[in-house]
Design an enzyme around this catalytic site. Sequence first.
Site, PDB file in Angstrom:
ATOM      1  N   ASP A  15      46.684 -10.859 -31.201  1.00 11.14           N
ATOM      2  CA  ASP A  15      47.635 -11.789 -31.791  1.00 11.14           C
ATOM      3  C   ASP A  15      48.402 -12.565 -30.723  1.00 11.14           C
ATOM      4  O   ASP A  15      48.514 -12.120 -29.569  1.00 11.14           O
ATOM      5  CB  ASP A  15      48.609 -11.060 -32.736  1.00 11.14           C
ATOM      6  CG  ASP A  15      49.394  -9.950 -32.042  1.00 11.14           C
ATOM      7  OD1 ASP A  15      48.818  -9.243 -31.198  1.00 11.14           O
ATOM      8  OD2 ASP A  15      50.601  -9.800 -32.334  1.00 11.14           O
ATOM      9  N   GLU A  19      50.629  -6.967 -32.090  1.00 11.53           N
ATOM     10  CA  GLU A  19      51.450  -6.463 -30.986  1.00 11.53           C
ATOM     11  C   GLU A  19      52.789  -7.185 -30.929  1.00 11.53           C
ATOM     12  O   GLU A  19      53.812  -6.600 -30.583  1.00 11.53           O
ATOM     13  CB  GLU A  19      50.709  -6.631 -29.658  1.00 11.53           C
ATOM     14  CG  GLU A  19      51.329  -5.857 -28.504  1.00 11.53           C
ATOM     15  CD  GLU A  19      52.337  -6.646 -27.686  1.00 11.53           C
ATOM     16  OE1 GLU A  19      53.001  -6.041 -26.832  1.00 11.53           O
ATOM     17  OE2 GLU A  19      52.480  -7.877 -27.901  1.00 11.53           O
TER      18      GLU A  19
HETATM   19 ZN   LIG Z   1      51.336  -9.488 -24.754  1.00 12.72          ZN
END
Ligand SMILES: [Zn+2]
Length: 407
Positions: free
Chosen positions: A94, A159
């Site tokens: 992401d 994340e």
């Molecule tokens: Zn990162």
Amino acid sequence: MIAPLDLFLDQQREQVITWQRELTTRPALGPESGGEGETAKAAWLAQELAAMGIPHITHINCPDPRVPSGERPNIVAVLPGKQKKTLWLVGHMDVVPAGDAALWRTPPFTLHVEGDYVYGRGVEDNQQGIVSAMLAAKTLLANKVEPELSLGLLFVADEETGMRHGLPHMLAANPGLIQPGDLVVVPDTGVADSSKIQIAEKSCLWLKFTIHGKQCHASVPDQGINSLVVASACILALEELYRRFRDKNLLFSPSWSTFVPSKKEANVENINTIPGKDVFYMDCRLLPGHTPEAVLERCRSIVDEVAKNFSTTVDIEVAHQLSGASATPEDAEVVTRLQHALQATMGKTATLYGAGGQTLASPLRAMGIPAAVWATLEPNPHVPNERSSIPHTIGDAKVFLHMLMNA
Ligand SMILES: [Zn+2]
């Protein structure tokens, strides 16, 4: 053994550009950022890994009804070596939003190449790490070299906005995935001269403060309770946290815990109304020894005191919390092997440090898995015109290969 592989890697400039282009063109934004998640990016990655000849590719998806595909993808790809012991390279798919488009010189989701650099949202954070890891795998496969250690690639979702659907889900769903004795590198934080290895993180605590005042016309302020004034008083009073939690730890930079008021939600739309409700947030990064529970408790008593003076109430909610796991030991094998590889491939003596930012190492360390966070980065995550160095991408792949080959 290493030299021919290094030569091969030196010829991978076009490969880096191609992979970065394909990754950048698939913006993997989480639903919190108005995106559709990582599904398209993960599908392309899995296909590319299979085409490369990686024999074992598994998908550990996490349900998420907020995205069109209904799930957040996580990929495990393993290239067996002589030993079962595995070097895991962990990257996140992401990215964060581009931010103000006017600040970009070129479109953020179309790769731009200039000299030794590629530009685009995500090229450094964290596509550079993903591409370095893929280069290591490709180099072994293309040269038909069986590494001493097995190589494991973990490419995960989510994340940037809480991690929940990514690595923690993966580890919970597959507790035996990473075995004791395996090595884990997270190539997602680093410096431009490759010389720093992150082995510890502060705990992270995000707090949401809601002030309940009383709205009224601004010409008669005594008839209301101005929530913005109460919020301001709370923010100033919360400075006390720095005095209360004042430990120092020189492994970290900064070497103290931080308590930073950050986001503030919009209140009234017009100037002549006294706001009756205000919401602000605080980002706390805590050294080992300072617990989120103790900070929360202190925050409550500070804002209760302020609220009492204004005859109002203030609620505190925990928006996000990740307790700092114990640091990776300085003599953990992943650290010493990485230091050795850096010395051998780049002539670098790396130093160890702790940081305030959370990475994918946090959930790993929380499970007792000693992870090292390292890469050669500008660093310039989340900024407009984010860039990544092609030679650094290739150089990091050489370090990973050295860790794999020299057991
Ligand atoms: Zn990162």
